[in-house]
Design a protein around this motif. Structure first.
Motif, PDB file in Angstrom:
ATOM      1  N   ILE B 231       0.866  -1.183   0.000  1.00  0.00           N
ATOM      2  CA  ILE B 231       0.000   0.000   0.000  1.00  0.00           C
ATOM      3  C   ILE B 231       0.893   1.221   0.000  1.00  0.00           C
ATOM      4  O   ILE B 231       1.768   1.363   0.855  1.00  0.00           O
ATOM      5  N   ASP B 232       0.693   2.067  -0.950  1.00  0.00           N
ATOM      6  CA  ASP B 232       1.494   3.276  -1.056  1.00  0.00           C
ATOM      7  C   ASP B 232       0.661   4.444  -0.531  1.00  0.00           C
ATOM      8  O   ASP B 232      -0.568   4.416  -0.636  1.00  0.00           O
ATOM      9  N   PRO B 233       1.310   5.489   0.036  1.00  0.00           N
ATOM     10  CA  PRO B 233       0.537   6.672   0.437  1.00  0.00           C
ATOM     11  C   PRO B 233      -0.328   7.219  -0.696  1.00  0.00           C
ATOM     12  O   PRO B 233      -1.369   7.819  -0.469  1.00  0.00           O
ATOM     13  N   LEU B 234       0.144   6.966  -1.938  1.00  0.00           N
ATOM     14  CA  LEU B 234      -0.628   7.419  -3.096  1.00  0.00           C
ATOM     15  C   LEU B 234      -2.016   6.799  -3.165  1.00  0.00           C
ATOM     16  O   LEU B 234      -2.939   7.381  -3.707  1.00  0.00           O
ATOM     17  N   ASP B 235      -2.130   5.569  -2.631  1.00  0.00           N
ATOM     18  CA  ASP B 235      -3.395   4.845  -2.777  1.00  0.00           C
ATOM     19  C   ASP B 235      -4.455   5.312  -1.799  1.00  0.00           C
ATOM     20  O   ASP B 235      -5.640   5.078  -2.015  1.00  0.00           O
ATOM     21  N   VAL B 236      -3.998   5.947  -0.712  1.00  0.00           N
ATOM     22  CA  VAL B 236      -4.936   6.172   0.390  1.00  0.00           C
ATOM     23  C   VAL B 236      -6.008   7.188   0.004  1.00  0.00           C
ATOM     24  O   VAL B 236      -5.721   8.243  -0.547  1.00  0.00           O
TER      25      VAL B 236
END
Lengths: 498, 437
Positions: B231-236
């Motif tokens: 999970i990347d911060p981009l996905d949140v």
């Protein structure tokens, strides 16, 4: 200054936006000029950025950061808020407080160029004047004022708690009415030491022994009157009469006040005294600040630290502030203290550097001395508006303003022109203008002359009229009513011609 | 050395205390201004701020000062154009004109009137003052509109509590697919293969080569797994809430009033306060409120607000005419299915004898079935209210209305003689709604 030297440095800022970083850089650059070039002496600066609402708040509490609560401040707040919202009044760019450290408030709306101007003007010009002028040194305690106001606010809040807001309000109302009459204008005499007292008594006795003449004692009836006279004299001496500081007198001798009420009067009196030098030096204070900012801004621009755009914006505001309308202009409301103060100080610089024949005759001491920095520093330190005009108003300035003096007799249907800017009129104008800036002659001179504390306790006041100018009846009666509340017994005011 | 302090975030209302003290001092004037405003304004905009003018005498700050019209004084002015020493200049005719170079000690005689603006809150405070409203109700009424958070999609920033897990995981999955992140199964399969190969006791050259290749592949796979996050911060994604004003429906408020000669200024003023309070309450609940004014003597008609309060009619008093006129208007313009209907009736209690029965019938059969609320006030003399304390006593109309009130819970009635008596009429209305809110 050569072209090469001019562009030696890059400007300290570009554009209108400011950041605390830029402010600090500009402040330091200004400080350099102020200290090295003008040799100013100033308190440490504390520059606070505030919003327009906070500026309105500051307006209402006579510019002080903390103040006790009173309805009249609310009234002033509403007044200025209304005219501000209507667009009838702009807000000041800054407010500066005579304190140590010297606090100046700058508005967040100011552009960076304006912040530069405001800092040079308030944080250095006014600051220097507060620190060096003799009136401020003698009468105000810059280091203690904020603590004192804090104390005053707390004390009055405590009083409201203990005695009810309306009881406190009554005292404050009455005290505010007498505020202009609550200042000492002269240093009070120090009580003599025991040794001086003994010495004086010895001298007096010796004098009396010498002057004894039995011839006087055979005159009828003198003994009686002189005895009452002596009693009255003694009474007045004990009460230190005559006394022109009405609040001081009431605080010490009013037969009806509670201790806390005396303390409230004392607070009002101290605040009045703190502001009294500012009334006396309006012209010089603003003149000094304008002169200083003008010099500093020009120096910074010459060094290449200010861009041309910023310089133009600053000059635009500078000229707006220093605008002097003619007497027949609808905007005219007397001589603009900024304009006259600045013009006189610039003229002192000119007289020192580049005097004409006329200047040599008028100012033999300073004409051509080239030492304008010291002359100005001297003037800033040792004069007030009245004496400054009397000493330094030059024919050149009178000519530039095309000044004329009017003599106004209330009974005549006309004004008489008593002097214009010509050889005969220069002295008339200078004397008149100096007198117009003398606070003591603008405000009514009222003093306590007598009271018989053991008798009817009627407080006798005297208004010393100058040139037949009487008091405004309505205001006088309302103020006397306040005075009676504080004194508790009858008050009589008589007018005498000086 | 200079210090810089940012004061912009300091509290702003430093002079609020002073403002309150000032208002207290001029209370009588302000109160009068508010009362006048309530009398003069239309019901619908009773709750605005108000300009208040105060004679400056009550708030003067006198000091000893020189009078401008006595004695001798000298001034200096600037901008001389043609004057010479010894010239005489005629004084301007009015003493305050000041154009002729009057400067210096002339302080002016002070303004005559002081004008300031009362804020909406201050205005309502004073308006509510003698109505004795409970504080909770006052606060509720002052609130202009209520807002509630509504879901409005997703945003990339927010508080951890608002993380939308599904959306976040979906984004992560999509990214992992797009970037070809090796999953755990692939790694497990590779490891199994390697394990199997390593288990061979004497591997052939081909097998050894394959093993080396597999090791390389595993390393690369693990690296890719490390580098491409699960999970990347981009996905949140966070749930995003928007504060929307509460949707409110339409309402109509009927004001019924007896305007026969027995209703004087005092009665009309009380009636108006009664209507204003109901309107304030309704305006909090509904976006748009229609006001209908029906006045009656021995016959009723719909009029505009100004006529309603200010013109006089003579004639008898037949209350049922107003009720049937209201019923007709409801049928014609405000079908109960679309509108919330509120009715407020003010009267001095007089009615043509025998008519009260008709009123009760009208209410029972028709009006009470379609009304949200019906409030009736009987305005009585202050002297009378003392011996009218028994609810059962009263004139014919009052006694008949009592029967209606017993039958219908949404019917409120009250005798009022002072502004403070008005609020209890609405007490139930307010109690119910504030409990809901």
């Amino acid at each position: 200054m050569t072209q090469a030297a001019r562009k030696s440095a890059s400007p300290l800022f570009e554009g209108a936006d400011w950041t605390f970083d830029t402010l600090r850089r500009v402040h330091d650059a200004i400080e350099m000029v102020a200290r090295k070039d003008l040799a100013l002496d100033f308190y440490t600066n504390q520059i606070e950025i505030i919003s327009s609402e906070q500026m309105l708040d500051a307006y209402s509490s006579i510019g002080m950061p903390l103040m006790y609560r009173h309805w009249s401040f609310g009234k002033h707040f509403m007044q200025s808020e209304r005219s501000y919202r209507k667009g009838a009044m702009g807000l000041a760019y800054e407010i500066v407080i005579n304190s140590d450290p010297c606090i100046s408030y700058c508005m967040e709306e100011n552009s960076m160029a304006m912040q530069t101007l405001v800092m040079a003007h308030a944080a250095f010009g006014h600051n220097h004047f507060f620190k060096t002028n003799h009136l401020f040194r003698q009468w105000t305690d810059a280091a203690g004022i904020l603590d004192y106001l804090e104390y005053a606010r707390g004390y009055i809040a405590d009083c409201e708690e203990a005695h009810g807001p309306s009881a406190v309000e009554d005292i404050l109302d009455a005290g505010h009415a007498l505020m202009p009459n609550g200042v000492f204008r002269y240093r009070r005499k120090q009580p003599p030491s025991l040794r001086q007292e003994q010495e004086r008594q010895r001298e007096r006795r010796a004098h009396e022994e010498q002057a004894v003449s039995y011839l006087w004692s055979i005159l009828p009836d003198t003994a009686h009157t002189s005895k009452t006279d002596a009693q009255i004299r003694e009474r007045k001496r004990e009460l230190h009469l005559p006394e022109e500081n009405l609040l001081y007198f009431l605080e010490h001798y009013s037969p009806v006040l509670q201790p806390w009420q005396r303390e409230v009067l004392r607070i009002i009196r101290n605040i009045a005294q703190y502001f009294y030098p500012q009334k006396q030096t309006k012209l010089m204070n603003e003149g000094c600040a304008c002169f200083v900012h003008f010099h500093i801004i020009n120096t910074l621009h010459e060094q290449g630290l200010l861009s041309d755009g910023a310089m133009l914006e600053i000059l635009h505001n500078h000229t707006n502030v220093l605008f002097q309308p003619d007497f027949d202009d609808p905007r005219f409301s007397g001589i603009n203290p900024y304009a006259l103060g600045f013009a006189m100080m610039q003229d002192i610089q000119r007289i020192c550097n580049d005097p004409r024949e006329e200047d040599r005759a008028w100012f033999p001491d300073i004409a051509g001395s080239r030492d304008w920095k010291n002359v100005l520093a001297e003037a800033w330190a040792n004069y007030r508006d009245e004496s400054f005009i009397q000493q330094f108003l030059s024919p050149a300035v009178m000519r530039r303003f095309r000044m004329f003096a009017l003599s106004d007799n209330a009974d005549d249907p006309f004004y008489l022109v008593s002097g214009i800017h010509d050889e005969r009129g220069f002295h008339v104008i200078r004397d008149t203008l100096a007198q117009n800036h003398d606070v003591a002659s603008l405000e009514p001179h009222i003093e306590v002359v007598d009271v018989d504390l053991l008798g009817d306790r009627c407080l006798k006041l005297q208004h010393v009229k100058r040139n037949g100018v009487t008091l405004d009846d309505e205001q006088r009666d309302a103020t006397l009513a306040h005075l009676e509340r504080l004194w508790g017994y009858d008050v009589a005011l008589e007018a005498v011609e000086s | 050395m200079g210090h810089f302090v940012d004061r912009r975030l300091n509290p702003k209302d430093k002079s609020l205390g002073n403002r309150r003290r000032f208002l207290k001092r001029v209370r009588t004037h302000v109160k009068k201004a508010v009362d006048d405003a309530v009398r003069e304004r239309a019901i619908a905009d009773a709750d605005r701020g108000e300009n208040v003018v105060i004679p400056s005498g009550s708030i003067a700050e006198p000091i000893f000062r020189h009078s401008a019209t006595s004695g001798h004084r000298d001034h200096v002015s600037s901008g001389n154009k043609s004057f010479n020493t010894g010239d005489r200049i005629k004084k301007p005719a009015t003493k305050e004109a000041g154009g002729g170079g009057k400067t210096g000690s002339n302080e002016g005689s002070g303004e005559d009137e002081f004008l300031f603006v009362l804020s909406r809150d201050e205005f309502l405070d004073l308006f509510f003052e003698d109505m004795e409203l409970p504080n909770l109700v006052k606060r509720g009424l002052k609130q202009i509109e209520m807002k509630k958070p509504h879901r409005a999609g997703f945003s990339v920033s927010g508080s951890p509590a608002n993380i939308n897990v599904t959306r976040t995981m979906r984004n992560a999955l999509g990214r992992r697919l797009a970037l070809k992140r090796p999953n755990d199964q692939e790694v497990r399969a590779l490891r199994a293969e390697i394990f199997a190969l390593e288990a061979v006791s004497s591997p052939t050259a081909k097998q050894r080569k394959q093993l080396a290749a597999l090791h390389g592949l595993l390393e690369e796979t693990l690296r890719r797994q490390r580098v491409i996050a699960y999970i990347d911060p981009l996905d949140v994604r966070y749930n995003y809430f928007e504060h929307r004003p509460e949707p409110r429906e339409k309402a109509v408020m009927f004001c019924l009033m007896d305007v026969s000669a027995s209703m004087g200024e005092r009665e009309k003023d009380l009636a108006k306060r009664f209507f204003v309070l109901l309107h304030l309450f309704l305006s909090r609940r509904y976006t748009s409120i229609d006001l209908v004014f029906v006045r009656h003597t021995h016959n009723a008609q719909e009029v505009d607000e100004d006529t309603f309060f200010h013109s006089r009619e003579t004639g008898g008093t037949v209350v049922s005419t107003a009720l049937s006129e209201a019923a007709r208007l409801v049928d014609e313009r405000y079908p109960p299915s679309e509108c919330n209907i509120y009715m407020a009736q003010a009267s001095d209690g007089e009615n043509f004898s025998g008519d009260s029965d008709k009123c009760v019938r009208l209410l029972d059969d028709h009006l009470m079935r379609c009304c949200q609320y019906f409030a009736y006030v009987e305005i009585v003399d202050e002297a009378e209210i003392g011996f009218l304390n028994n609810e059962d006593n009263g004139v014919e109309l009052w006694r008949h209305y009592r029967r209606v009130a017993e039958k219908w819970p949404n019917f409120a009635m009250k005798r009022i003689a002072r502004p403070a008596d008005i609020y209890p009429v609405f007490r139930e209305l307010f109690a119910k709604k504030t409990a809901e809110a």
